[in-house]
Design a protein around this motif. Sequence first.
Motif, PDB file in Angstrom:
ATOM      1  N   THR A  55      28.372 -22.130 -16.735  1.00 54.20           N
ATOM      2  CA  THR A  55      29.515 -21.275 -17.059  1.00 54.20           C
ATOM      3  C   THR A  55      30.846 -21.906 -16.650  1.00 54.20           C
ATOM      4  OG1 THR A  55      29.280 -20.095 -14.960  1.00 54.20           O
ATOM      5  CG2 THR A  55      28.168 -19.148 -16.896  1.00 54.20           C
ATOM      6  N   LEU A  56      30.802 -23.137 -16.115  1.00 51.39           N
ATOM      7  CA  LEU A  56      32.002 -23.851 -15.664  1.00 51.39           C
ATOM      8  C   LEU A  56      32.811 -23.019 -14.670  1.00 51.39           C
ATOM      9  CD1 LEU A  56      33.109 -25.371 -19.100  1.00 51.39           C
ATOM     10  CD2 LEU A  56      31.791 -26.487 -17.295  1.00 51.39           C
ATOM     11  N   THR A  57      32.112 -22.403 -13.725  1.00 45.48           N
ATOM     12  CA  THR A  57      32.779 -21.569 -12.727  1.00 45.48           C
ATOM     13  C   THR A  57      32.501 -22.071 -11.315  1.00 45.48           C
ATOM     14  OG1 THR A  57      30.923 -20.031 -12.892  1.00 45.48           O
ATOM     15  CG2 THR A  57      32.914 -19.436 -14.086  1.00 45.48           C
ATOM     16  N   TYR A  58      33.433 -21.764 -10.430  1.00 40.76           N
ATOM     17  CA  TYR A  58      33.382 -22.179  -9.030  1.00 40.76           C
ATOM     18  C   TYR A  58      33.264 -20.947  -8.138  1.00 40.76           C
ATOM     19  CZ  TYR A  58      35.447 -26.475 -10.899  1.00 40.76           C
ATOM     20  OH  TYR A  58      35.700 -27.609 -11.611  1.00 40.76           O
ATOM     21  N   PHE A  59      32.606 -21.118  -6.992  1.00 39.05           N
ATOM     22  CA  PHE A  59      32.406 -20.015  -6.060  1.00 39.05           C
ATOM     23  C   PHE A  59      32.594 -20.493  -4.629  1.00 39.05           C
ATOM     24  CE2 PHE A  59      29.943 -19.237  -9.847  1.00 39.05           C
ATOM     25  CZ  PHE A  59      30.247 -17.913 -10.153  1.00 39.05           C
ATOM     26  N   VAL A  60      32.942 -19.578  -3.751  1.00 38.24           N
ATOM     27  CA  VAL A  60      32.987 -19.839  -2.315  1.00 38.24           C
ATOM     28  C   VAL A  60      32.205 -18.720  -1.633  1.00 38.24           C
ATOM     29  CG1 VAL A  60      35.169 -18.579  -1.945  1.00 38.24           C
ATOM     30  CG2 VAL A  60      34.457 -20.348  -0.317  1.00 38.24           C
ATOM     31  N   GLY A  61      31.531 -19.079  -0.550  1.00 45.04           N
ATOM     32  CA  GLY A  61      30.775 -18.069   0.175  1.00 45.04           C
ATOM     33  C   GLY A  61      30.470 -18.517   1.585  1.00 45.04           C
ATOM     34  N   PRO A  62      30.129 -17.563   2.431  1.00 46.32           N
ATOM     35  CA  PRO A  62      29.720 -17.915   3.795  1.00 46.32           C
ATOM     36  C   PRO A  62      28.339 -18.556   3.760  1.00 46.32           C
ATOM     37  CG  PRO A  62      29.427 -15.569   3.424  1.00 46.32           C
ATOM     38  CD  PRO A  62      30.060 -16.131   2.175  1.00 46.32           C
ATOM     39  N   ALA A  63      28.032 -19.329   4.763  1.00 45.61           N
ATOM     40  CA  ALA A  63      26.686 -19.903   4.896  1.00 45.61           C
ATOM     41  C   ALA A  63      26.154 -19.455   6.251  1.00 45.61           C
ATOM     42  CB  ALA A  63      26.707 -21.412   4.729  1.00 45.61           C
ATOM     43  N   GLU A  64      26.068 -20.370   7.209  1.00 44.74           N
ATOM     44  CA  GLU A  64      25.513 -20.031   8.521  1.00 44.74           C
ATOM     45  C   GLU A  64      26.561 -20.041   9.627  1.00 44.74           C
ATOM     46  OE1 GLU A  64      22.280 -22.789   9.028  1.00 44.74           O
ATOM     47  OE2 GLU A  64      21.381 -22.224   7.125  1.00 44.74           O
ATOM     48  N   GLY A  65      27.832 -20.104   9.262  1.00 43.35           N
ATOM     49  CA  GLY A  65      28.907 -20.168  10.251  1.00 43.35           C
ATOM     50  C   GLY A  65      29.071 -18.893  11.047  1.00 43.35           C
ATOM     51  N   ARG A  66      29.620 -19.047  12.239  1.00 44.69           N
ATOM     52  CA  ARG A  66      29.814 -17.892  13.129  1.00 44.69           C
ATOM     53  C   ARG A  66      31.152 -17.197  12.899  1.00 44.69           C
ATOM     54  NH1 ARG A  66      26.593 -17.568  17.847  1.00 44.69           N
ATOM     55  NH2 ARG A  66      28.402 -16.725  18.914  1.00 44.69           N
ATOM     56  N   ASN A  67      32.147 -17.910  12.393  1.00 41.47           N
ATOM     57  CA  ASN A  67      33.462 -17.319  12.147  1.00 41.47           C
ATOM     58  C   ASN A  67      33.604 -16.967  10.671  1.00 41.47           C
ATOM     59  OD1 ASN A  67      34.437 -17.538  14.828  1.00 41.47           O
ATOM     60  ND2 ASN A  67      34.759 -19.722  14.506  1.00 41.47           N
ATOM     61  N   ILE A  68      34.415 -15.973  10.401  1.00 43.11           N
ATOM     62  CA  ILE A  68      34.601 -15.468   9.042  1.00 43.11           C
ATOM     63  C   ILE A  68      35.425 -16.450   8.216  1.00 43.11           C
ATOM     64  CG2 ILE A  68      35.691 -13.635   7.682  1.00 43.11           C
ATOM     65  CD1 ILE A  68      34.845 -11.695   9.909  1.00 43.11           C
ATOM     66  N   VAL A  69      35.010 -16.640   6.981  1.00 48.46           N
ATOM     67  CA  VAL A  69      35.736 -17.437   6.002  1.00 48.46           C
ATOM     68  C   VAL A  69      36.663 -16.486   5.254  1.00 48.46           C
ATOM     69  CG1 VAL A  69      35.466 -18.864   3.929  1.00 48.46           C
ATOM     70  CG2 VAL A  69      33.761 -18.976   5.756  1.00 48.46           C
ATOM     71  N   GLU A  70      37.870 -16.971   4.908  1.00 48.24           N
ATOM     72  CA  GLU A  70      38.808 -16.152   4.142  1.00 48.24           C
ATOM     73  C   GLU A  70      39.137 -16.836   2.818  1.00 48.24           C
ATOM     74  OE1 GLU A  70      42.295 -15.591   6.515  1.00 48.24           O
ATOM     75  OE2 GLU A  70      41.286 -14.259   7.926  1.00 48.24           O
ATOM     76  N   LEU A  71      39.390 -16.025   1.806  1.00 47.49           N
ATOM     77  CA  LEU A  71      39.865 -16.499   0.512  1.00 47.49           C
ATOM     78  C   LEU A  71      41.176 -15.792   0.223  1.00 47.49           C
ATOM     79  CD1 LEU A  71      39.517 -18.098  -2.101  1.00 47.49           C
ATOM     80  CD2 LEU A  71      38.187 -16.172  -3.004  1.00 47.49           C
ATOM     81  N   ASN A  72      42.243 -16.545   0.160  1.00 48.99           N
ATOM     82  CA  ASN A  72      43.594 -16.000  -0.058  1.00 48.99           C
ATOM     83  C   ASN A  72      43.912 -14.879   0.936  1.00 48.99           C
ATOM     84  OD1 ASN A  72      43.993 -17.773  -2.262  1.00 48.99           O
ATOM     85  ND2 ASN A  72      42.903 -16.360  -3.594  1.00 48.99           N
ATOM     86  N   GLY A  73      43.491 -15.066   2.190  1.00 46.59           N
ATOM     87  CA  GLY A  73      43.800 -14.122   3.261  1.00 46.59           C
ATOM     88  C   GLY A  73      42.832 -12.959   3.407  1.00 46.59           C
ATOM     89  N   ALA A  74      41.863 -12.824   2.510  1.00 46.83           N
ATOM     90  CA  ALA A  74      40.882 -11.732   2.583  1.00 46.83           C
ATOM     91  C   ALA A  74      39.535 -12.290   3.047  1.00 46.83           C
ATOM     92  CB  ALA A  74      40.725 -11.068   1.224  1.00 46.83           C
ATOM     93  N   PRO A  75      38.785 -11.523   3.852  1.00 43.77           N
ATOM     94  CA  PRO A  75      37.491 -12.008   4.334  1.00 43.77           C
ATOM     95  C   PRO A  75      36.483 -12.164   3.204  1.00 43.77           C
ATOM     96  CG  PRO A  75      37.774  -9.694   4.901  1.00 43.77           C
ATOM     97  CD  PRO A  75      39.072 -10.160   4.307  1.00 43.77           C
ATOM     98  N   VAL A  76      35.630 -13.180   3.345  1.00 42.97           N
ATOM     99  CA  VAL A  76      34.571 -13.439   2.369  1.00 42.97           C
ATOM    100  C   VAL A  76      33.239 -13.115   3.040  1.00 42.97           C
ATOM    101  CG1 VAL A  76      33.421 -15.201   0.968  1.00 42.97           C
ATOM    102  CG2 VAL A  76      35.909 -15.264   1.257  1.00 42.97           C
ATOM    103  N   PHE A  77      32.627 -12.014   2.628  1.00 40.62           N
ATOM    104  CA  PHE A  77      31.330 -11.617   3.166  1.00 40.62           C
ATOM    105  C   PHE A  77      30.206 -11.920   2.184  1.00 40.62           C
ATOM    106  CE2 PHE A  77      34.328  -8.766   5.405  1.00 40.62           C
ATOM    107  CZ  PHE A  77      34.130  -9.272   6.673  1.00 40.62           C
TER     108      PHE A  77
END
Length: 110
Positions: A55-77
């Motif tokens: 689909t030629l699309t990109y994604f971001v997501g958490p894996a096994e990290g302990r701290n929260i990842v953010e996308l454009n300032g919002a948390p990524v759960f």
Amino acid sequence: MVGWLVCMDGPSRGTDWRIHTGYNYIGREVGDIHIQGDNQISREKHAMVAFYAKTLTYFVGPAEGRNIVELNGAPVFNTMELKNYDVITIGATRLMFVGLCGERFAWDRE
């Protein structure tokens, strides 16, 4: 190679990393994308960026990290879609996403 992450802020400022098809794991010492010097990033598999070629699309997501990842300032759960110039924050590191493949270009098109 289907895109890049470019460090805007943090210990690796000015560094860029190539993104390939499938999963790209982000870690401080182990993974496809090594972000050295930021101790808030887990040693390995803190987060992931993925490219889905069908689909030629990109994604971001958490894996096994302990701290929260953010996308454009919002948390990524959960996994979220990435768009050009989105900013991913992990610890003290801010990464700008730049996609190469998409509507206007893909490696398997003639």
